[in-house]
Design a protein around this motif. Structure first.
Motif, PDB file in Angstrom:
ATOM      1  N   LEU A   5      34.123  -2.959  21.673  1.00  0.00           N
ATOM      2  CA  LEU A   5      34.252  -1.655  22.695  1.00  0.00           C
ATOM      3  C   LEU A   5      34.370  -2.257  23.959  1.00  0.00           C
ATOM      4  O   LEU A   5      35.267  -1.917  24.701  1.00  0.00           O
ATOM      5  CB  LEU A   5      32.693  -0.869  22.550  1.00  0.00           C
ATOM      6  N   ILE A   6      33.312  -3.373  24.383  1.00  0.00           N
ATOM      7  CA  ILE A   6      33.477  -3.821  25.735  1.00  0.00           C
ATOM      8  C   ILE A   6      34.904  -4.471  25.890  1.00  0.00           C
ATOM      9  O   ILE A   6      35.572  -4.069  27.112  1.00  0.00           O
ATOM     10  CB  ILE A   6      32.512  -4.782  25.927  1.00  0.00           C
ATOM     11  N   GLU A   7      35.335  -5.374  25.074  1.00  0.00           N
ATOM     12  CA  GLU A   7      36.652  -5.714  25.143  1.00  0.00           C
ATOM     13  C   GLU A   7      37.707  -4.862  25.112  1.00  0.00           C
ATOM     14  O   GLU A   7      38.697  -4.842  25.740  1.00  0.00           O
ATOM     15  CB  GLU A   7      36.804  -6.848  23.924  1.00  0.00           C
ATOM     16  N   GLY A   8      37.636  -3.903  24.164  1.00  0.00           N
ATOM     17  CA  GLY A   8      38.461  -3.080  24.171  1.00  0.00           C
ATOM     18  C   GLY A   8      38.775  -2.122  25.308  1.00  0.00           C
ATOM     19  O   GLY A   8      39.922  -1.694  25.714  1.00  0.00           O
ATOM     20  N   MET A   9      37.459  -1.860  26.018  1.00  0.00           N
ATOM     21  CA  MET A   9      37.703  -1.140  27.405  1.00  0.00           C
ATOM     22  C   MET A   9      38.265  -1.813  28.442  1.00  0.00           C
ATOM     23  O   MET A   9      39.197  -1.326  29.115  1.00  0.00           O
ATOM     24  CB  MET A   9      36.087  -0.726  27.745  1.00  0.00           C
ATOM     25  N   ALA A  10      37.822  -3.217  28.500  1.00  0.00           N
ATOM     26  CA  ALA A  10      38.527  -3.931  29.422  1.00  0.00           C
ATOM     27  C   ALA A  10      40.160  -4.023  29.245  1.00  0.00           C
ATOM     28  O   ALA A  10      40.893  -3.960  30.265  1.00  0.00           O
ATOM     29  CB  ALA A  10      38.029  -5.308  29.484  1.00  0.00           C
TER      30      ALA A  10
ATOM     31  N   ALA B 155      42.509   0.756  35.492  1.00  0.00           N
ATOM     32  CA  ALA B 155      41.614   1.374  35.865  1.00  0.00           C
ATOM     33  C   ALA B 155      40.326   0.432  36.578  1.00  0.00           C
ATOM     34  O   ALA B 155      40.373  -0.602  36.046  1.00  0.00           O
ATOM     35  CB  ALA B 155      40.849   2.126  34.733  1.00  0.00           C
ATOM     36  N   ARG B 156      39.874   0.978  37.408  1.00  0.00           N
ATOM     37  CA  ARG B 156      38.754  -0.032  37.882  1.00  0.00           C
ATOM     38  C   ARG B 156      37.290   0.206  37.583  1.00  0.00           C
ATOM     39  O   ARG B 156      36.416  -0.894  37.626  1.00  0.00           O
ATOM     40  CB  ARG B 156      38.799   0.345  39.439  1.00  0.00           C
ATOM     41  N   HIS B 157      37.253   1.483  37.046  1.00  0.00           N
ATOM     42  CA  HIS B 157      35.803   1.881  36.584  1.00  0.00           C
ATOM     43  C   HIS B 157      35.730   2.292  35.472  1.00  0.00           C
ATOM     44  O   HIS B 157      36.483   3.297  34.724  1.00  0.00           O
ATOM     45  CB  HIS B 157      35.217   3.025  37.623  1.00  0.00           C
ATOM     46  N   GLY B 158      34.831   1.651  34.409  1.00  0.00           N
ATOM     47  CA  GLY B 158      34.594   2.017  33.170  1.00  0.00           C
ATOM     48  C   GLY B 158      33.390   2.891  32.954  1.00  0.00           C
ATOM     49  O   GLY B 158      32.277   2.374  33.724  1.00  0.00           O
ATOM     50  N   ILE B 159      33.121   3.942  32.359  1.00  0.00           N
ATOM     51  CA  ILE B 159      31.825   4.673  31.920  1.00  0.00           C
ATOM     52  C   ILE B 159      31.706   4.874  30.457  1.00  0.00           C
ATOM     53  O   ILE B 159      32.833   5.245  30.006  1.00  0.00           O
ATOM     54  CB  ILE B 159      31.914   5.954  33.078  1.00  0.00           C
ATOM     55  N   ILE B 160      30.657   4.310  30.067  1.00  0.00           N
ATOM     56  CA  ILE B 160      30.373   4.929  28.809  1.00  0.00           C
ATOM     57  C   ILE B 160      29.348   6.124  28.672  1.00  0.00           C
ATOM     58  O   ILE B 160      28.328   5.813  29.097  1.00  0.00           O
ATOM     59  CB  ILE B 160      29.874   3.626  28.000  1.00  0.00           C
TER      60      ILE B 160
ATOM     61  N   ILE C 187      31.776  -1.878  34.008  1.00  0.00           N
ATOM     62  CA  ILE C 187      31.359  -0.443  32.924  1.00  0.00           C
ATOM     63  C   ILE C 187      29.926  -0.279  33.354  1.00  0.00           C
ATOM     64  O   ILE C 187      29.325  -1.077  33.747  1.00  0.00           O
ATOM     65  CB  ILE C 187      31.605  -1.161  31.628  1.00  0.00           C
ATOM     66  N   VAL C 188      29.601   1.026  33.417  1.00  0.00           N
ATOM     67  CA  VAL C 188      28.372   1.594  33.693  1.00  0.00           C
ATOM     68  C   VAL C 188      28.129   2.457  32.252  1.00  0.00           C
ATOM     69  O   VAL C 188      28.900   3.047  31.786  1.00  0.00           O
ATOM     70  CB  VAL C 188      28.075   2.300  34.896  1.00  0.00           C
ATOM     71  N   VAL C 189      26.824   2.600  32.071  1.00  0.00           N
ATOM     72  CA  VAL C 189      26.380   3.400  30.946  1.00  0.00           C
ATOM     73  C   VAL C 189      25.741   4.606  31.558  1.00  0.00           C
ATOM     74  O   VAL C 189      24.867   4.477  32.219  1.00  0.00           O
ATOM     75  CB  VAL C 189      25.481   2.624  29.835  1.00  0.00           C
ATOM     76  N   HIS C 190      26.169   5.726  31.074  1.00  0.00           N
ATOM     77  CA  HIS C 190      25.692   6.861  31.611  1.00  0.00           C
ATOM     78  C   HIS C 190      25.063   7.538  30.333  1.00  0.00           C
ATOM     79  O   HIS C 190      25.930   8.023  29.572  1.00  0.00           O
ATOM     80  CB  HIS C 190      26.901   7.767  32.277  1.00  0.00           C
ATOM     81  N   ARG C 191      23.775   7.935  30.484  1.00  0.00           N
ATOM     82  CA  ARG C 191      23.327   8.615  29.637  1.00  0.00           C
ATOM     83  C   ARG C 191      23.355  10.174  29.864  1.00  0.00           C
ATOM     84  O   ARG C 191      23.150  10.832  30.916  1.00  0.00           O
ATOM     85  CB  ARG C 191      21.798   8.491  29.561  1.00  0.00           C
ATOM     86  N   SER C 192      23.567  11.003  28.765  1.00  0.00           N
ATOM     87  CA  SER C 192      23.689  12.304  28.706  1.00  0.00           C
ATOM     88  C   SER C 192      22.413  12.967  28.686  1.00  0.00           C
ATOM     89  O   SER C 192      21.514  12.422  28.429  1.00  0.00           O
ATOM     90  CB  SER C 192      24.684  12.792  27.856  1.00  0.00           C
ATOM     91  N   GLY C 193      22.168  14.416  28.922  1.00  0.00           N
ATOM     92  CA  GLY C 193      21.100  15.120  28.976  1.00  0.00           C
ATOM     93  C   GLY C 193      20.978  15.625  27.378  1.00  0.00           C
ATOM     94  O   GLY C 193      19.869  16.329  27.136  1.00  0.00           O
ATOM     95  N   GLY C 194      21.974  15.619  26.743  1.00  0.00           N
ATOM     96  CA  GLY C 194      21.934  16.185  25.455  1.00  0.00           C
ATOM     97  C   GLY C 194      22.640  17.430  25.151  1.00  0.00           C
ATOM     98  O   GLY C 194      21.874  18.611  25.435  1.00  0.00           O
TER      99      GLY C 194
END
Lengths: 183, 811, 423
Positions: C103-108, C116-121, C160-167
């Protein structure tokens, strides 16, 4: 099964003061300062304060609002949307029972009955000792381990009644060992 | 400009018009709940479904979400669309409490209309209804959440349109809840509009709750007279009592909305203390007796002193009819020129402001929404003219830059740049803006004469702390496409409006569109300026009274004590008169002193014409005949059975009638248009602006710009300015608005507070004040240092306050 | 048994580490691309591979990248949708626990193609473990120079940053997800503008599913032809992760070439039906697809074949039912899910699902009256006119219940309740 809503207006006892560690506030402030739009951290900040506090109390909500530059209502608009943010007091261990299709097929109703019996509470309630809160939740993505539950967002499954008893025992023991400490 | 066909009729609309709006142009009202012309389309309710037969889109779609396109053929009666609309209404009614019999919205409820017209009558859903708890939202708006159909209009209006952040939507799914975090008074001064935009009874008008149904009311179009903007209203009255104001759409002035001051100001007209009988020397008399005695005694005085011995005092809240007849009384009888305000400082600014306006530079309120830069100098919209703040909010949402230059810490419900400049420096500040606009700019060409004047301006203009910032803004104005210039008329000195006019005239040459907007102190200040002696000042009049030259004073609808600061001097002067005639519809310090008192009708009974701040002629239609409400005379019980020929409390007559009686004996309402024509140049129609002089590019006198403030630079100045609630003389009688009026306080910069030894929250008891006055100290570093800011408040002891502040200034 | 691509290095109890991934040739695709590949050529390869979005909608991934205009403003965002909340779906979780660097390589790589400069998971809160794995592995990738400022001394920077949802389920909807990231209520928004034009913070934004992005390094490495050839059927391309659950002996996540018959998947991967009972039906792609019945037991599992029977492959979450399952009760459970997760924005969805839930509850418990089928059919039809795709997805099980299990529904009506409970 569902309790009447609008319920977050029924106030229970609020802590008079918000005891949040300086370090946590500092950490949140730094995180907020590092992003372009403070609002994007709304969920993170609410979760952090909730984890610290057990639930997002009015005082914690106001604190979140202040940190994020939002109004209390704007925080509530988000807080009341999400499954995992609690605007009412919950027990030390929040048990979310997955009641979606696969877990249901695998015996979710038995799990719920067993928990109700063991804890003497219904959905939306907290045990008298303040340890457990029982809530239903939608598919948690562990259908390969059905029936599954979350306890404080950590998954357990596949479950049987005896496995459940062990779990409850484990958490009771943990609570007895480390009283007061959260999560 | 696509042309489409809706229900077999072609219509051509501008690009980007939604189909629902295009249909409106044909007079076809497609059902809607979430869509509102001011709030736009969000596609939430799904009740505006129509059938698209031909063109780029086919099938059933929401008419609020689809742009009108060339060749579209739309059928609002498409069977599939009708069926969908019918079912959407069924879905909206699943949880509705069906409490129409006890709901105040019943009778003018959009949901009711749609349910009936959609043919929904039987509730098939057998599940339980979800219910909500209501909240106390304060004295103005009643909350009944169970009626909600989740159209999201309220949260969109409150947050996006108005910019307030304490009401919105919480929860999810069927449990979405519209309200506040906690019960409590709504913070927005536009909250009453919730009752207008809510398509059902979630938000209803609280003060008029349970008075009646829409069809029970006597209703008439009217004009708001609680600030100078003149928003359009519909007044509802029942049993001889005005009980509700609603916003009436006006594309030029207020759009769809009004402010809470205007909406809830009507209580003065039916307050128990309202004077309804004529009085001679404080004792009840018939109207005929009082009128006769008034004429006789005035005639006698006139005989002794000549016409100069009689003075006339009008007001900015009177209708044009009254103002015009006062002016005529002067011209026919030779009595002194009527004076319309006891606040000479304001009269001077108003005079210079209105002399600055001309036929091409004046703009309407809604035009401000289209500006890309708005510069406000000495204007505090939320306090002086609340709907102006809402227009600024719309401009800002559209990307406009808003700049306030003011000694007060102006707050607006939108992002804006604020430059604190002391009151005495406002003219200098505008001079710096002009310099900034001219100096580095190649955009604006000046002729030789202007070059000279500009040179003088530059030499004479003093340096002030914000000079560099102001010049940068001045320069930025030359790159704006649609700049608007707003200048207040109570805080700035008379030099400021003409300088703003000059700035606008200069910038005009480099932009597409620009204009001036001057909020005025009173509802009909413009009328007073046009019809009365606009230059008639109160000080000379007072001096003439004191000198014994004026023996009789006729005061029409003006409580001089709330306008004139030195109450003792005023009281003494009035005492020395041979005859004080007062005509008014509300009780005041001056009505109690009248030798002869004549009760006047309110706008609800008399109607009348008014000129708003831009000179727009607007009409208020009478809505009730007058008299005490049977709700009051009945004492809450059965209406009285006392038979009499007249209506109890029905004595008051329009003020103009009394004045006319003195002048000509006319009994029909005067036609104001010829009177206006006399005063101005050409005819004017209702809803149009009076003709102003044609544009002039005169450079105003700049003698004073360099003069600097009077007194030493580090001195203190007291500014009394209008607040949203508590300042306007009629609205101040409203008990519900009184609940919203904050504690009386003084706002100062923290440096100034330090100098005075004040801290935030300090309470200062003003010595020798009656009634006892306590002032709470608030610190705000957005205020200009040295300014003591207090709200204008009806009914407080301003003399004692001023005396105390003067004592501070002296130290 | 089947060629394993994403799961080639899947281990029973731990992730494929960064070091192992590197040894297996990982990040070579990124290095090659950054060395100066023409972004358009990379996009063309992805397009040529006929990689369809694996999040449920099946939109061609290459075509989506092409919609980002050359002169679109910066910054641009790449969002990975790891908010896997479709009931029955857990493939992304398994993939993230198996080989996160795909995933990380794929995103890059994808970020490189659109600058794109910013990646968010964006990840659901139940996947806290996966979120922590990702944060750790992202740090390792950054330390090794595959993420961060000026990667490999090129002019390409990507974080890449990881963003957690509230669900909430609705957060998986593209526009709702963007609202959620902006700290607003996650109500869907209507396109246009499309996210690739004005997405996150009104900037151009590409949003892809975890699985979709994970294929990208492999496609770049092995070519479009290789990827297309992985599938068994002509119209399909590649393998697919299937989350198989329900009445099978070995529920789990399996990588299978597209086009493998359903029966083969159940027999070969899952060890057959539980207790050897007969196959009654299944949901082929999560809760918002329709029921397949026994007659579809041998259907090839790919996008086109399912479309041909009026169904969708969705997320590839196959929920299998044997003959002990009451399909009405199963549908009631699914409808309860949609009623609970409706965001409350538009009327048909907000009010329609609780209504349908009530009707199904009545049918199951012998309280159905009047023209039950007609009422449900009409209501389902009107839910297609809801604001977003949530409601049309949610009625798919109900409509297919009526279409494929009509007799069972009729039996409920005739018997006044669930025939199975009476047995």
């Amino acid at each position: 099964m569902l309790r009447p809503r609008g319920a977050f207006f029924e106030r229970t006892i609020e802590p008079l003061e918000l005891h949040v560690s300086e370090a946590l506030i500092e950490k949140l402030k730094n995180e907020i300062a590092a992003v372009e739009h403070p609002r994007e951290l709304a969920v993170d900040v609410m979760m952090a304060l909730q984890d610290h506090h057990g639930y997002l109390s009015d005082a914690a909500r106001d604190q979140a609002a202040e940190l994020l530059g939002m109004s209390a209502l704007e925080v509530d608009e988000l807080a009341t949307f999400y499954t995992f943010i609690f605007r009412e007091p919950v027990g030390r261990y929040v048990i979310h029972v997955c009641d979606s299709l696969i877990c249901w097929m695998a015996g979710e109703e038995n799990i719920v009955d067993h928990l109700r019996q063991q804890l003497q509470i219904d959905f939306g309630q907290t045990t008298a000792d303040g340890l457990f809160t029982l809530l239903p939740v939608c598919c948690i993505g562990y259908c390969d381990r059905a029936p599954a539950i979350l306890v404080n967002r950590r998954v357990h499954g596949p479950l049987t009644n005896s496995r459940l008893d062990e779990l409850l025992q484990k958490y009771r023991a943990e609570a007895a060992e480390k009283p007061g400490s959260n999560v | 400009m696509p042309t489409l066909t809706i229900d077999n009729r072609p219509v051509t609309v501008p690009d980007g018009t939604k189909v629902i709006t295009a249909a409106e142009q044909l007079g076809i009202m497609i059902p809607r709940f979430c869509y509102h012309p001011a709030l736009g389309s969000v596609g939430a309710c799904r009740v505006c479904a129509v059938g698209f037969k031909e063109g780029p889109i086919k099938g059933v779609e929401m008419s609020c979400m689809v742009d009108a396109q060339e060749g579209m053929v739309v059928a609002t009666d498409d069977p599939d669309a009708v069926d969908l609309r019918k079912h959407v209404i069924e879905l909206l009614m699943l949880h509705h409490p069906h409490d129409c019999p006890v709901c105040d919205e019943g009778g003018h409820c959009l949901l009711q209309d749609m349910t009936i017209s959609g043919g929904h009558g039987r509730r098939r859903y057998a599940g339980a209804k979800r219910t909500h708890l209501d909240q106390d939202l304060g004295p103005l708006v009643q909350h009944e959440m169970n009626r909600c159909i989740q159209c999201y209009r309220c949260s969109r209006f409150y947050q996006q349109f108005c910019g307030y952040r304490d009401l919105g939507v919480t929860g999810i799914g069927t449990r979405v809840y519209f309200g506040r975090s906690e019960p409590g008074t709504l913070e927005s001064p536009f909250s009453g509009n919730l009752t207008d935009i809510c398509p059902t009874g979630v938000y209803t008008d609280k003060p008029s709750r349970f008075y009646g149904r829409r069809w029970d009311y006597e209703r008439a179009p009217s004009v708001c007279i609680h600030c100078s903007l003149g928003c359009s209203l519909t007044v509802s009255a029942r049993y001889r009592k005005a009980v509700r104001h609603e916003a009436r759409f006006n594309a030029q002035v207020n759009g769809h909305f009004i402010c809470d001051r205007g909406r809830y100001a009507y209580a003065y007209a039916s307050q128990p203390e309202r004077p309804r009988d004529a009085l001679i020397a404080g004792r009840p008399a018939t109207l005929a007796q009082a009128a006769t005695q008034m004429s006789e005694r005035l005639a006698a005085i006139e005989k002794g002193t000549g016409p100069d011995g009689i003075a006339l005092m009008g007001s900015a809240r009177s209708s044009l009819e009254t103002q015009a007849l006062l002016a005529r009384l002067h011209s026919e009888k030779g009595w002194r020129t009527p004076c319309f305000s006891a606040d000479d400082a304001a009269t001077r600014v108003v005079s210079s402001a209105l002399n600055t306006l001309n036929a091409t530079n004046t703009i309407a309120l809604t035009e401000i929404e289209g500006a890309d830069t708005v510069l406000l100098v000495g204007a505090d919209p939320i306090g002086e003219a609340p709907m102006l703040a809402l227009a600024l909010r719309q401009a800002q949402r559209d990307g406009s830059r808003i700049i306030t230059v003011d000694p007060r810490p102006v707050t607006l419900p939108c992002a804006h740049d604020h430059i604190a400049v002391s009151g005495d420096d406002l003219a200098t500040a505008v001079a710096h803006l002009i310099i900034g606009a001219l100096e580095p700019s190649r955009e604006i060409a000046l002729d030789a004469d202007q070059q000279d004047r500009f040179k003088t301006l530059k030499q004479e203009t003093r340096d002030i702390p914000a000079a560099a910032e102001l010049r940068a803004i001045g320069h930025a104005l030359t790159t704006a496409w649609r700049p608007a210039f707003v200048c207040g008329t109570t805080v700035p000195d008379p030099d400021v409006p003409p300088l703003m006019g000059l700035l606008q005239a200069l910038v005009q040459t480099s932009c597409m569109w620009s204009g001036l907007f001057f909020p005025l102190p009173g509802a009909n200040t413009f009328g007073a300026h046009c019809l009365g002696g606009s230059d008639a000042l109160f000080e000379p009049l007072l001096a003439a009274v004191e000198a014994g030259q004026v023996k009789a004073l006729v005061v029409v609808e003006n409580d001089l004590f709330s306008e004139y600061p030195d109450q003792q001097r005023l009281a003494a002067a009035l005492e020395s008169l041979e005859l004080l005639v007062v005509m008014d519809c509300v009780p005041s310090a001056i009505t109690a002193r009248a030798d002869i008192f004549l009760p006047t009708q309110t706008i609800y009974e008399a109607g009348g014409h008014y000129l708003n701040n831009e000179g727009r002629l607007q009409v208020a239609t009478p809505v009730i005949a007058g008299g005490l409400s049977i709700m009051d005379t009945g004492g809450g019980n059965h209406p009285p059975r006392e038979f009499r020929e007249d209506i109890p409390g029905g004595t008051p007559r329009p003020a103009w009638q009394y004045v006319a009686g003195l002048a000509t004996g006319e009994t029909d309402p005067p036609d104001v248009k010829p009177l206006l024509d006399e005063a101005l140049t050409a005819g004017v129609a209702d809803g149009e602006r009076v003709s102003l002089p044609s544009a002039s590019r005169e450079w105003p006198s700049i003698e004073r710009i360099g003069a600097g403030p009077e007194g030493d630079a580090g001195g203190l100045t007291l500014i009394e300015s209008a607040a949203t609630f508590g300042s306007e003389p009629l609205a101040a009688f409203s008990t519900v608005l009184a609940e919203l009026t904050p504690l009386f306080g003084v706002t100062v910069h923290s440096e100034t507070a330090q100098r005075l030894g004040w801290r935030a929250g300090d309470r200062i008891v003003i010595p020798d004040s009656a009634p006892a006055l306590e002032v709470v100290v608030t610190l705000d570093d957005r205020a200009a240092p040295g300014v003591l800011l207090v709200p204008r408040r009806i009914g407080i002891d301003r003399t004692a306050l001023r005396r105390y502040m003067a004592h501070l200034l002296a130290e | 048994m089947y060629p394993q691509v994403l799961f080639q290095h899947r281990k029973p109890d731990r992730i494929n580490t960064f070091a192992e991934y590197r040894e297996q040739g990982g990040y070579s695709a990124l290095s090659d691309v950054i060395a100066g590949a023409d972004p358009a050529a990379v996009i063309a390869t992805i397009d040529d591979a006929q990689l369809l979005g694996r999040g449920g909608a099946g939109f061609p991934a290459g075509r989506k990248l092409m919609t980002v205009a050359q002169d679109a403003p910066h910054p641009r965002y790449l969002i990975c949708n790891a908010d896997e909340m479709e009931p029955g779906t857990f493939k992304d979780r398994v993939l993230l626990h198996a080989d996160p660097h795909l995933l990380i390589e794929g995103m890059a790589i994808v970020a490189y193609t659109v600058r794109a400069r910013h990646g968010i998971i964006f990840i659901r809160p139940e996947y806290e473990n996966a979120a922590r794995i990702l944060e750790r592995e992202i740090r390792l990738a950054r330390e090794a120079g595959f993420l961060g400022e000026k990667i490999h001394d090129s002019d390409f920077s990507f974080e890449i940053v990881v963003h957690r949802s509230g669900g909430r389920y609705i957060c998986g909807e593209v526009t709702a997800l963007i609202s959620a990231l902006e700290g607003c209520r996650p109500n869907p928004r209507k396109a246009p503008p499309y996210p690739t034009d004005k997405g996150l913070w009104q900037q151009p934004t590409v949003l892809n599913n975890v699985e979709t992005l994970a294929y990208v390094p492999l496609i770049v490495r092995h070519g479009a032809q290789w990827f297309r050839d992985l599938a068994l059927t002509e119209s399909a391309a590649g393998t697919k992760l299937f989350s198989i659950s329900g009445h099978v002996n070995k529920p789990g996540c399996y990588e299978v070439p597209l086009g493998v018959p359903l029966s083969e998947m159940i027999e070969n991967c899952c060890g057959g039906m539980r207790d050897g009972r007969p196959f009654k039906g299944c949901l082929p792609g999560g809760a918002s697809t329709g029921f397949l019945s026994a007659e579809h037991y041998h259907i090839p599992m790919d996008y086109e074949s399912l479309k041909a029977v009026g169904n969708r492959l969705g997320t590839g979450a196959v929920m299998v039912f044997d003959d002990t399952t009451c399909m009405v009760a199963a549908t009631l459970n699914l409808t309860n899910f949609f009623a609970r997760e409706s965001c409350g924005w538009c009327t048909p969805c907000r009010e329609g699902f609780p209504y349908l839930k009530d009707l199904l509850y009545r049918l199951e418990n012998g309280m159905a009256d009047g023209d039950w089928i007609g009422q449900v059919e009409t209501l389902c039809g009107h839910l297609y006119k809801a604001y977003c795709a949530f409601a049309p997805g949610g009625v798919a099980p109900i409509e297919s219940l009526l279409a494929n299990f009509g007799e069972e529904v009729q039996a409920h009506i005739d018997l006044g309740g669930c025939p199975m409970q009476r047995q």
